[in-house]
Design an enzyme around this catalytic site. Structure first.
Site, PDB file in Angstrom:
ATOM      1  N   LYS A 290     -51.565  33.952   3.074  1.00  0.00           N
ATOM      2  CA  LYS A 290     -51.655  35.201   3.733  1.00  0.00           C
ATOM      3  C   LYS A 290     -51.521  35.373   5.220  1.00  0.00           C
ATOM      4  CE  LYS A 290     -56.353  37.395   4.126  1.00  0.00           C
ATOM      5  NZ  LYS A 290     -56.768  36.342   5.155  1.00  0.00           N
TER       6      LYS A 290
ATOM      7  N   CYS B 109     -63.131  39.460   6.285  1.00  0.00           N
ATOM      8  CA  CYS B 109     -64.330  38.722   5.682  1.00  0.00           C
ATOM      9  C   CYS B 109     -65.635  38.822   6.501  1.00  0.00           C
ATOM     10  CB  CYS B 109     -63.781  37.186   5.525  1.00  0.00           C
ATOM     11  SG  CYS B 109     -62.864  36.761   4.088  1.00  0.00           S
TER      12      CYS B 109
ATOM     13  N   ILE C  28     -63.061  42.608  18.743  1.00  0.00           N
ATOM     14  CA  ILE C  28     -61.806  43.319  18.876  1.00  0.00           C
ATOM     15  C   ILE C  28     -61.262  43.408  20.471  1.00  0.00           C
ATOM     16  CG2 ILE C  28     -61.239  45.847  19.098  1.00  0.00           C
ATOM     17  CD1 ILE C  28     -60.638  44.492  16.356  1.00  0.00           C
TER      18      ILE C  28
ATOM     19  N   ASP D 117     -61.657  28.115   7.790  1.00  0.00           N
ATOM     20  CA  ASP D 117     -61.584  29.136   6.425  1.00  0.00           C
ATOM     21  C   ASP D 117     -61.740  27.955   5.123  1.00  0.00           C
ATOM     22  OD1 ASP D 117     -61.379  31.485   7.765  1.00  0.00           O
ATOM     23  OD2 ASP D 117     -59.058  31.417   7.444  1.00  0.00           O
TER      24      ASP D 117
END
Ligand SMILES: CC(=O)N[C@H]1[C@@H](OP(=O)(O)OP(=O)(O)OC[C@H]2O[C@@H](n3ccc(=O)[nH]c3=O)[C@H](O)[C@@H]2O)O[C@H](CO)[C@@H](O)[C@@H]1O
Ligand SMILES: C=C(OP(=O)(O)O)C(=O)O
Length: 434
Positions: free
Chosen positions: A22, A119, A126, A317
């Site tokens: 992904k 998540c 940002i 992850d």
């Protein structure tokens, strides 16, 4: 939200061909917007994040041909249009922010929606993105529900030294620099396998990117990028996940893996808990010859540990997947998340299975593994790999467990439950939208 019902205790065995990553697919989909020529992508996974981006492409007037079930898409952004006052970008996914550079390059304006957190791992900044856009000459201001970004075209080449080797900030830098006027340079760039796959795609589109896989990237802007026919490689997260599922259930899973060069540290991390991994002939296999057991360190006053940080460290992850193994492995193990400050709260949920995991601070959890576990009803947070970790444990325990809110899995792993069933699992989605 759909839940997962698992009747665990069956060893999972068989062969799996993993899907694409992904975190490579999403920046690459964003990059397709940089060219007016058609792009063919092969091996595109049918996951919710991809569906959200394709819906935006269609809304903007781009042509998307092909079916996600076949994995082959032909994308043509010829008659595409964007107006930041009208068109919204996807929310609840981090990759939304990578649509900004191509929209700036094509239309001189873009949006960063208020919820591009993805998540729920703690604060997800940002500002590093905003600073990169500003460095390339953009202006960023607050609008209703979103930050609005404007820039003159072409963007100006830019040199930057990141505070932190951020994956999506690095990808955004390359997306901005590809069509900028001159040579840009990024120091402290991220180098994860998905970042390398993305850079390779950019090169195949005609971008001049040097230094892929290192911490310094140089990008010389070109006037235009062209169409390409690109095939995704297997997702290393999925390879690891299926190997771990085989190991935790006492089965024997073989996973197709054409990139074993990324695995030495992952293999050693498995070995710390008694799992031996081999890579031969394009397939990876995991064995547990003497049961799951934490290898004791020689150093006194220290726990065996796995430390997650930006690549080439252990990938953050994947930490939940190894925490699940740690809960099952006899002995104590420390898991250290050096990236996120809010990614470990879910470990309190493990006690419902009868497991013992102690969170010593926001970044560290110690598992006291090998306890007798019982089936349970557990809640998954909005974290893809935590839903999987809970499912791994449920699959390893005899009896019926329920994982409430299992849908984050669908953000990254197509046909996940079908794949598990093909390995012998008794598992199903239930509830609304199952
Ligand atoms: C779509 C995608 O590819 N998502 C991945 C990407 O997210 P993403 O690119 O958002 O993650 P980053 O690498 O930017 O940030 C990770 C963490 O580092 C912190 N930070 C970031 C930039 C900075 O200048 N200073 C700083 O402290 C952030 O607060 C954040 O908590 O990389 C993460 C780290 O491998 C993965 O967990 C995500 O799966
Ligand atoms: C955290 C993840 O994704 P995102 O950054 O898209 O939330 C992930 O893929 O594990």
């Amino acid at each position: 939200m759909p839940d997962l019902i698992v009747h665990g205790g069956r060893p999972l065995s068989g062969r799996i061909t993993p899907s694409a990553n992904k975190n490579a697919v999403l920046p690459i989909l964003s990059a397709t917007l940089l060219t007016r020529e058609p792009v063919t992508l092969r091996g595109v996974p049918d996951i919710t994040d991809v569906r959200k981006i394709l819906a935006v492409f269609r809304e903007l007037g781009s042509r998307v041909e092909g079916e996600l079930k076949d994995g082959v898409l032909r994308i043509h952004h010829e008659h595409t249009n964007f107006d930041p006052a009208v068109n919204k970008l996807p929310e609840e996914m981090r990759s939304s922010v990578m649509l900004v550079p191509p929209l700036l390059a094509r239309f001189g304006s873009a949006r960063i929606e208020n919820d591009v957190q993805g998540c729920t791992l703690g604060v997800r900044e940002i500002d590093p993105h905003v600073e990169v856009f500003e460095g390339f000459g953009a202006q960023v201001e607050r609008g209703p529900g979103a930050l609005i970004v404007h820039a003159r075209r072409p963007l100006h080449a830019h040199r930057r030294w990141l505070d932190y080797a951020s994956v999506t900030t690095t990808e955004n830098f390359v997306l901005c620099a590809a069509l900028a006027d001159g040579e840009s340079e990024l120091t402290n760039a991220a180098s994860e396998p998905h970042v390398q796959e993305f850079c390779e795609f950019m090169r195949r589109m005609g971008a001049k990117v040097e230094g892929c896989g290192t911490s310094r990237l140089t990008v010389t802007g070109v006037d235009e990028l062209h169409g390409v026919d690109f095939t995704f490689v297997e997702d290393f997260h999925e390879v690891v996940t299926f190997l771990a599922l085989g190991a935790i259930t006492g089965g024997n899973v073989e996973v197709k893996n054409s990139a074993p060069q990324f695995f030495p540290l992952l293999d050693r991390s498995f070995a710390k808990m008694g799992v031996e991994v081999t890579h031969e002939g394009g397939w990876s296999r995991a064995f547990v010859p003497n049961g799951l057991k934490v290898r004791e360190p020689f150093t006194r006053n220290m726990l065996q540990k796995i430390e997650a940080a930006p690549w080439p460290y252990f990938p953050v992850d994947l930490l939940p997947i190894f925490i699940a193994l740690g809960v099952r492995a006899e002995g104590q193990m420390m898991f250290w998340n050096k990236v996120y400050d809010g990614a470990l709260g879910w470990t309190s949920e493990l006690s419902k299975f009868g497991a013992h995991a102690f969170q010593s601070d926001p970044h560290r959890v110690i598992t006291f593994g090998g306890k007798k576990l019982v089936p349970a009803e557990v809640d998954s947070p909005y974290i893809i790999r935590v839903a999987i970790a809970l499912l791994m444990l449920a699959s390893s325990i005899e009896g019926k467990s329920t994982i409430y809110n299992g849908t984050p899995i669908r953000r990254a792993h197509p046909r996940f439950v079908e794949n598990l069933v093909s390995l012998g699992a008794n598992i199903e989605w239930v509830g609304a939208d199952a």
